[in-house]
Design an enzyme around this catalytic site. Sequence first.
Site, PDB file in Angstrom:
ATOM      1  N   GLU A 166     -45.174  -5.254  -9.760  1.00  0.00           N
ATOM      2  CA  GLU A 166     -46.447  -4.754 -10.905  1.00  0.00           C
ATOM      3  C   GLU A 166     -47.520  -4.269  -9.582  1.00  0.00           C
ATOM      4  O   GLU A 166     -48.411  -3.612 -10.621  1.00  0.00           O
ATOM      5  CB  GLU A 166     -47.488  -5.558 -11.565  1.00  0.00           C
ATOM      6  CG  GLU A 166     -47.795  -5.256 -13.248  1.00  0.00           C
ATOM      7  CD  GLU A 166     -48.233  -6.645 -14.185  1.00  0.00           C
ATOM      8  OE1 GLU A 166     -47.877  -7.342 -14.899  1.00  0.00           O
ATOM      9  OE2 GLU A 166     -49.100  -7.684 -13.692  1.00  0.00           O
ATOM     10  N   HIS A 222     -22.906 -17.359  -4.626  1.00  0.00           N
ATOM     11  CA  HIS A 222     -21.348 -17.430  -5.797  1.00  0.00           C
ATOM     12  C   HIS A 222     -21.442 -16.425  -6.448  1.00  0.00           C
ATOM     13  O   HIS A 222     -20.814 -16.521  -7.329  1.00  0.00           O
ATOM     14  CB  HIS A 222     -21.158 -18.559  -6.345  1.00  0.00           C
ATOM     15  CG  HIS A 222     -21.377 -19.522  -5.079  1.00  0.00           C
ATOM     16  ND1 HIS A 222     -19.607 -19.953  -4.509  1.00  0.00           N
ATOM     17  CD2 HIS A 222     -21.685 -20.562  -4.199  1.00  0.00           C
ATOM     18  CE1 HIS A 222     -19.175 -20.872  -3.402  1.00  0.00           C
ATOM     19  NE2 HIS A 222     -21.037 -21.157  -2.791  1.00  0.00           N
ATOM     20  N   LYS A 256     -48.538  -3.603 -25.321  1.00  0.00           N
ATOM     21  CA  LYS A 256     -49.156  -4.548 -24.869  1.00  0.00           C
ATOM     22  C   LYS A 256     -49.702  -3.519 -26.707  1.00  0.00           C
ATOM     23  O   LYS A 256     -50.065  -3.661 -27.671  1.00  0.00           O
ATOM     24  CB  LYS A 256     -50.244  -4.449 -24.593  1.00  0.00           C
ATOM     25  CG  LYS A 256     -50.429  -5.985 -23.396  1.00  0.00           C
ATOM     26  CD  LYS A 256     -51.503  -5.927 -22.828  1.00  0.00           C
ATOM     27  CE  LYS A 256     -51.377  -7.058 -21.676  1.00  0.00           C
ATOM     28  NZ  LYS A 256     -52.183  -7.413 -20.600  1.00  0.00           N
TER      29      LYS A 256
HETATM   30  O1  PA5 Z   1     -51.426  -9.280 -12.870  1.00  0.00           O
HETATM   31  C1  PA5 Z   1     -51.795  -8.995 -14.580  1.00  0.00           C
HETATM   32  O2  PA5 Z   1     -52.906  -8.571 -14.333  1.00  0.00           O
HETATM   33  C2  PA5 Z   1     -51.052  -9.088 -15.400  1.00  0.00           C
HETATM   34  O3  PA5 Z   1     -49.854  -9.451 -15.287  1.00  0.00           O
HETATM   35  C3  PA5 Z   1     -51.718  -9.953 -16.380  1.00  0.00           C
HETATM   36  O4  PA5 Z   1     -51.815 -12.029 -15.602  1.00  0.00           O
HETATM   37  C4  PA5 Z   1     -50.536 -10.699 -17.610  1.00  0.00           C
HETATM   38  O5  PA5 Z   1     -50.857  -9.205 -18.612  1.00  0.00           O
HETATM   39  C5  PA5 Z   1     -51.426 -11.557 -18.729  1.00  0.00           C
HETATM   40  O6  PA5 Z   1     -52.909 -11.110 -19.006  1.00  0.00           O
HETATM   41  P1  PA5 Z   1     -53.946 -12.154 -19.005  1.00  0.00           P
HETATM   42  O7  PA5 Z   1     -54.925 -13.116 -17.857  1.00  0.00           O
HETATM   43  O8  PA5 Z   1     -55.026 -11.028 -19.434  1.00  0.00           O
HETATM   44  O9  PA5 Z   1     -53.542 -12.879 -20.607  1.00  0.00           O
END
Ligand code: PA5
Length: 467
Positions: free
Chosen positions: A291, A320, A434
Amino acid sequence: MNRIRLDANRMMADMLGDKGISRQELAGMAEKAASAYAQVEANRGKGMQGWMDLPYNQGDVVERIEAAARRIAGEFDAFVVLGIGGSALGPLAVQQALNHLRYNELPAGKRPGPRLYVEDNIDPERMASLLDVIDLKKTCFNVITKSGGTAETMSQYLIILDALKKAVGEDYKRHIIVTTSEKKGFLIKIAQREGYETFYIPDGVGGRFSELCPVGLLAAAVTGIDVRGLLAGAKDMDERCGSADLFENVALFEAVLMYIAMQKGANISVMMPYADSLKLMSDWYAQLWAESLGKNVTLSGKPVNVGQTPVKTLGVTDQHSQLQLYTEGPFDKVVTFLKVENFRAETPIPHGCSDIPTIAFLGGKSHNQLIEAERRGTEYALLRAGRMSQTITLPAVNAETVGQLLYFFELVTAYTGAMLEIDAFNQPGVEESKIAAYAVMGYDSEIHTAKREEMRACPEGKPEYVF
Ligand code: PA5
């Protein structure tokens, strides 16, 4: 403090030949590395780099967390985290690393805290199965979402709220703890209105960098993990990485190696812990790396498509299943082994099968020896096949070494992002999905209605491709 160590010899041309990284290539990166270091340092504690302050600024928070943990452990049989992404992967990884491998299955007297469940999906069967194994009257829920509006987490909250009200009536408030932004989002408003106990996620700490704030520390403390040790380990790693010279800063050195590896076409990063306790560390790393670095534009607005695909594996299990590909498939991977020097158990292999020499040979040895021998065997097989690999050794898996490891990867990610000249701290590609999901669900707001129209304009699929 016992320190984790990086051995990158098998990344280098000295050992790997022309498939490896040369001393000249490293030297050529000195300036870029120093400027990445300077950029990361200049933003320490600012913008979305609040995670760099976490080892230093949480004295009061840790005291509150420990007090809450004592109360929860005294009152409840189960502690359930409702969260996803960065709100779930850290708690899962740390729990797996630092508690008994079958923690939830231990009898209550043998566990330092309540059973822990981390609910990071909305598979319709999953919530029903959770409700089958917990007693709502004896369960505490920690709703974690930084944005305070994530559909997966908030839909779980609504289900649990309803179930709790039916099970315990007005007492439901005692069963819910919220971890969210102090000033932004809907969840903080709900928490204030309901009077839930609340912990804050600092503004400058994004989901995937949040394990060392209340997101991860509360669940850890509730299950008896030494959260001060985690933070001490992170601080030690931070102090260890205080130089712009890549040969003096282990995280910067690692970032340079990964950057060069990407330039050479190694666009896959395989994380391969040889320890079940570190298995979920790969999941946590995968989110952090994917990410943060998977971006389509530089900070100056230049279109790019960068990033390195993380792959989660487990040694020896995946020898494996995937090792064949790693040794003979495309030259597009870096394999990172996580090695544990001292396991928390010793498992001797008894003597037996004396009539079959190759099996009898195992008698008198131990699983501790065998797992390391297999790791070294894999390391050697990769070397012979000209594949890049490296090893991070944990002298033991404990709160301090895990804190070091978490912070190490966070720093490596920040430095690599700076070298790639991208924003490592946003995730626009996640936001898109989202919005699209809410549009599909039929939510009416300007942006969701527009998205629904946009999606309708997509060409219809052809029937001949559907079987
Ligand atoms: O790293 C990030 O910001 C995202 O992966 C969030 O952790 C994830 O989308 C969840 O978001 P939130 O904490 O707002 O529910």
